[in-house]
Design an enzyme around this catalytic site. Sequence first.
Site, PDB file in Angstrom:
ATOM      1  N   ASP A 123      16.324  11.911  -7.163  1.00 50.31           N
ATOM      2  CA  ASP A 123      17.754  12.101  -6.894  1.00 50.31           C
ATOM      3  C   ASP A 123      18.147  11.798  -5.449  1.00 50.31           C
ATOM      4  O   ASP A 123      19.158  12.308  -4.963  1.00 50.31           O
ATOM      5  CB  ASP A 123      18.184  13.535  -7.247  1.00 50.31           C
ATOM      6  CG  ASP A 123      18.254  13.768  -8.756  1.00 50.31           C
ATOM      7  OD1 ASP A 123      18.283  12.774  -9.497  1.00 50.31           O
ATOM      8  OD2 ASP A 123      18.285  14.940  -9.179  1.00 50.31           O
ATOM      9  N   LYS A 137      -4.703  10.683   5.399  1.00 49.63           N
ATOM     10  CA  LYS A 137      -4.325   9.906   6.579  1.00 49.63           C
ATOM     11  C   LYS A 137      -3.314  10.727   7.387  1.00 49.63           C
ATOM     12  O   LYS A 137      -2.205  10.997   6.908  1.00 49.63           O
ATOM     13  CB  LYS A 137      -3.679   8.570   6.189  1.00 49.63           C
ATOM     14  CG  LYS A 137      -4.498   7.702   5.214  1.00 49.63           C
ATOM     15  CD  LYS A 137      -3.930   7.761   3.845  1.00 49.63           C
ATOM     16  CE  LYS A 137      -4.417   6.701   2.869  1.00 49.63           C
ATOM     17  NZ  LYS A 137      -5.778   6.367   2.830  1.00 49.63           N
ATOM     18  N   LYS A 165       3.313   4.481  -0.876  1.00 52.10           N
ATOM     19  CA  LYS A 165       3.226   5.496  -1.928  1.00 52.10           C
ATOM     20  C   LYS A 165       4.418   6.442  -1.792  1.00 52.10           C
ATOM     21  O   LYS A 165       4.503   7.213  -0.834  1.00 52.10           O
ATOM     22  CB  LYS A 165       1.910   6.262  -1.811  1.00 52.10           C
ATOM     23  CG  LYS A 165       0.670   5.362  -1.930  1.00 52.10           C
ATOM     24  CD  LYS A 165      -0.553   6.050  -1.375  1.00 52.10           C
ATOM     25  CE  LYS A 165      -1.789   5.185  -1.525  1.00 52.10           C
ATOM     26  NZ  LYS A 165      -1.774   4.022  -0.630  1.00 52.10           N
ATOM     27  N   HIS A 187      -9.794  10.831   1.897  1.00 50.02           N
ATOM     28  CA  HIS A 187      -8.764   9.821   1.675  1.00 50.02           C
ATOM     29  C   HIS A 187      -7.474  10.153   2.413  1.00 50.02           C
ATOM     30  O   HIS A 187      -6.499   9.401   2.353  1.00 50.02           O
ATOM     31  CB  HIS A 187      -8.494   9.675   0.173  1.00 50.02           C
ATOM     32  CG  HIS A 187      -7.800   8.412  -0.196  1.00 50.02           C
ATOM     33  ND1 HIS A 187      -6.446   8.338  -0.441  1.00 50.02           N
ATOM     34  CD2 HIS A 187      -8.263   7.152  -0.340  1.00 50.02           C
ATOM     35  CE1 HIS A 187      -6.112   7.097  -0.737  1.00 50.02           C
ATOM     36  NE2 HIS A 187      -7.190   6.358  -0.681  1.00 50.02           N
ATOM     37  N   HIS A 238       0.820  -1.209   0.000  1.00 50.86           N
ATOM     38  CA  HIS A 238       0.000   0.000   0.000  1.00 50.86           C
ATOM     39  C   HIS A 238       0.860   1.268   0.000  1.00 50.86           C
ATOM     40  O   HIS A 238       0.336   2.382   0.008  1.00 50.86           O
ATOM     41  CB  HIS A 238      -0.905  -0.043   1.244  1.00 50.86           C
ATOM     42  CG  HIS A 238      -2.087   0.841   1.184  1.00 50.86           C
ATOM     43  ND1 HIS A 238      -2.357   1.777   2.153  1.00 50.86           N
ATOM     44  CD2 HIS A 238      -3.090   0.946   0.284  1.00 50.86           C
ATOM     45  CE1 HIS A 238      -3.477   2.413   1.869  1.00 50.86           C
ATOM     46  NE2 HIS A 238      -3.941   1.932   0.731  1.00 50.86           N
ATOM     47  N   ASP A 245      -0.759  16.220  20.605  1.00 50.94           N
ATOM     48  CA  ASP A 245      -0.323  17.391  21.383  1.00 50.94           C
ATOM     49  C   ASP A 245       0.318  18.456  20.499  1.00 50.94           C
ATOM     50  O   ASP A 245       1.252  19.158  20.913  1.00 50.94           O
ATOM     51  CB  ASP A 245       0.650  16.976  22.490  1.00 50.94           C
ATOM     52  CG  ASP A 245      -0.054  16.225  23.625  1.00 50.94           C
ATOM     53  OD1 ASP A 245      -1.297  16.337  23.727  1.00 50.94           O
ATOM     54  OD2 ASP A 245       0.631  15.524  24.383  1.00 50.94           O
TER      55      ASP A 245
END
Length: 541
Positions: free
Chosen positions: A200, A434, A195, A432, A193, A439
């Site tokens: 470079d 996440k 991404k 979508h 999953h 704190d």
Amino acid sequence: MNDRCDQPPARIACFERLCSGERAGLYVLLLAAALLLAACAAIAFDAPRAPSHAFDQPLQTSLGRTYFAQLASAPGQSGFHLLVSGPEAFAARGALAAAAERTLDLQYYSVADDSTATLLLDGVLRAAQRGVRVRLLVDDLNVGDREAHLSVLAGHPNVEVRLFNPFSQRGSFGLVQVLELLGDGERLNRRMHNKLWIADGAVAVMGGRNLGNAYFNASQERDFADLDVLAAGPVVAEVSRSFDQYWNSREAVPIAAVAGPAPPLADLRQAWAEIAAQAGHFREGAYVRSLRRTAFGGLVRSGRVPLVVAPAEALFDVPANSLAGSPEATSAIFPVLRKDVEQARHDVILVSPYLVPGATGVEVLCGLARRGVRVRILTNSLASTDVPVVHAGYARYRPQLLACGVVLYELRPGGPGARTPRLGLSSGASLHAKAVVVDSHAVFIGSMNLDPRSSKLNTEVALRIESQELGGQLTALFGEATTLDQVFEVELDEPGNAASSLRWQSLDGDRPVRYSSDPLASAWRVWMARFLGGLAPEALL
């Protein structure tokens, strides 16, 4: 294609339940066929491949020199810039491809066959043509007929493409793949999953977005509200090491070993020209013209994007977890996340499109709320989610969370006249993004959802950033995204009583509105969520 709509848990659950009913004979036959397919199919995990590694001299490149200049006063720390809007996230990836001089390492769960993905891949090909080494690793679940396009990319001498944990049965996901999944579920139900877009070894973009129109607010149908972060500095070397682990793993199979060799050179040149023509057509459209006016891509290419400088660490699962098939396979992200959350003193913000806390999660969050920590959650409503079965897994925990004092916000689908929200939302969007903020200083951004699939089945990657400034930015974005014209606030009719009915508060224009059941969700969607929620094992959600 989104993260969940083509994932297998619902299919598995339905087959498992049907096999115990009156149609058991038919499904036993199907299962036998699946086992036969699995036995006969040869997975090319032993295909020959040359190991390779990330470029580790970023200061030899323009990107490295310009970005590291912003970090000179803070040795060992890295720099970060939130990519809130879809167009900025798209522009950042394109700009890094255009600026890369040595390497591009790209790792994605899903690469769509649409305008934005084509333009980005055209940029990748252009980089390869000027001598940049490109490594593209894609999870196989959503590849389907897209493998021919990926083979065209791999036909370039400077481009390698590998598929992670491939199916032996090729083509669009259908009955044959379902049968294979049934016969080899322990392996095929575990997906990569992650991404990553790394240029470079100096600058990376990571977060929740796959490659496709829906993630960059370019879809004509439905967008996903998402969040990425651009990162520069030492943490990019950590992220690059994670890429190397996946790239050189047994599960990363060269595409030629799965889909066959690349087409002849003449056909490749024609295909590359077609990609360039499609990209050129989109480049002249309103979406890219609007991006040019913002000049954000130029800031990324020149290293002039303002950075928040802070200590950070990369957290990533090892690729072997994807095939472990055992309860001992553990997440590298969630133990760190849980430790920080449990130590919260004042405030915890959780943003997750797919939220299934389970009994343990409820215990942790309610423990915080009972000792005075403010716990706020933003997730999808039943009307905005793209996966009702996962929403059903969340809904069963709502009363307990509310009763102990957790604040729940559910995204309200926008109408044509809705004010454009923050956190990358557009009218009609599905959440979508996440992110977790503890704190106001401990920030987690990555590919992980707060559900069993991310913690136990999928592999994930995330950053933990220690920054009051970045935490403050995300906290402010959360506040702007959770106004009552953009969300439903879920409450109990009798506060503190988990057995009482739920109600949803929102605004319709300037008028307060109240709902007594999942708002704006059709009766069919409500029924499907309950039906599928009863079938799917929670461990697969």
